[in-house]
Write a protein that holds these residues in place. Sequence first.
Motif, PDB file in Angstrom:
ATOM      1  N   SER A 133       0.825  -1.182   0.016  1.00 43.26           N
ATOM      2  CA  SER A 133       0.029   0.057   0.065  1.00 43.26           C
ATOM      3  C   SER A 133       0.810   1.314   0.016  1.00 43.26           C
ATOM      4  N   VAL A 134       0.714   1.976  -0.870  1.00 41.23           N
ATOM      5  CA  VAL A 134       1.189   3.283  -1.068  1.00 41.23           C
ATOM      6  C   VAL A 134       0.306   4.455  -1.180  1.00 41.23           C
ATOM      7  N   GLU A 135       0.611   5.749  -0.777  1.00 36.55           N
ATOM      8  CA  GLU A 135      -0.338   6.916  -1.033  1.00 36.55           C
ATOM      9  C   GLU A 135       0.339   7.864  -1.935  1.00 36.55           C
ATOM     10  N   LEU A 136      -0.344   8.255  -2.590  1.00 34.89           N
ATOM     11  CA  LEU A 136      -0.063   9.253  -3.662  1.00 34.89           C
ATOM     12  C   LEU A 136      -0.814  10.564  -3.651  1.00 34.89           C
ATOM     13  N   ALA A 137      -0.253  11.908  -3.446  1.00 35.25           N
ATOM     14  CA  ALA A 137      -0.815  12.981  -3.178  1.00 35.25           C
ATOM     15  C   ALA A 137      -0.586  13.746  -4.550  1.00 35.25           C
ATOM     16  N   MET A 138      -1.794  14.455  -5.079  1.00 36.85           N
ATOM     17  CA  MET A 138      -1.683  15.332  -6.093  1.00 36.85           C
ATOM     18  C   MET A 138      -2.894  16.452  -6.172  1.00 36.85           C
ATOM     19  N   SER A 139      -2.730  17.170  -7.139  1.00 37.39           N
ATOM     20  CA  SER A 139      -3.926  18.113  -7.378  1.00 37.39           C
ATOM     21  C   SER A 139      -5.169  17.362  -8.014  1.00 37.39           C
ATOM     22  N   GLU A 140      -6.328  18.228  -8.007  1.00 42.60           N
ATOM     23  CA  GLU A 140      -7.307  17.586  -8.890  1.00 42.60           C
ATOM     24  C   GLU A 140      -7.135  17.390 -10.177  1.00 42.60           C
ATOM     25  N   ALA A 141      -6.434  18.406 -10.778  1.00 46.65           N
ATOM     26  CA  ALA A 141      -6.081  18.385 -12.303  1.00 46.65           C
ATOM     27  C   ALA A 141      -5.288  17.140 -12.599  1.00 46.65           C
ATOM     28  N   ALA A 142      -4.198  16.969 -11.682  1.00 45.08           N
ATOM     29  CA  ALA A 142      -3.231  15.853 -12.090  1.00 45.08           C
ATOM     30  C   ALA A 142      -3.909  14.574 -11.492  1.00 45.08           C
TER      31      ALA A 142
END
Length: 158
Positions: free
Chosen positions: A129-138
């Motif tokens: 399990s990993v978490e990725l964080a990005m903008s709504e557009a990304a």
Amino acid sequence: MGQELALGAVWLLVAILLVTVLAAVGIAVRRIALEHGGGNVECGLRRGRDQRWRLGLAAYQPDELYWFSAFGVRLRPAVIFARSALSVVSRRPATTAEEASLGTGVVVLECLAGGEPAGNGQPRGGACSVELAMSEAALTGFLAWLEAAPPGYVAGLG
């Protein structure tokens, strides 16, 4: 004696400033080189809830997602995720504490990757399990890339 000490302090300050400027230029040149091929987005990575967020860039490849650390010196990805073995489990807005390190308006995705990270950062073995964080557009682009494999697509054969 006092004048020599002052001159030495000035040269030390100049040297520190020069090293700082060279480091900033190096990071900027590396980022330009990484973004040259296109298909890159700012993306935070966290390998577990007890780990800290790492800022970086994600680069879309035909059958892999490359993740580069924002402040590294290497031009090789720190982590590689196979497209066929990457799936989104859940998504949520970033907490206030997470926004302090990731920025505002960020969405956090909990993903299952196709294997445990090996010593070189590449997944192997069972799912992790990993978490990725990005903008709504990304996020929109990421989900489109993840789901848009052409019919009959087999990873590795393009």
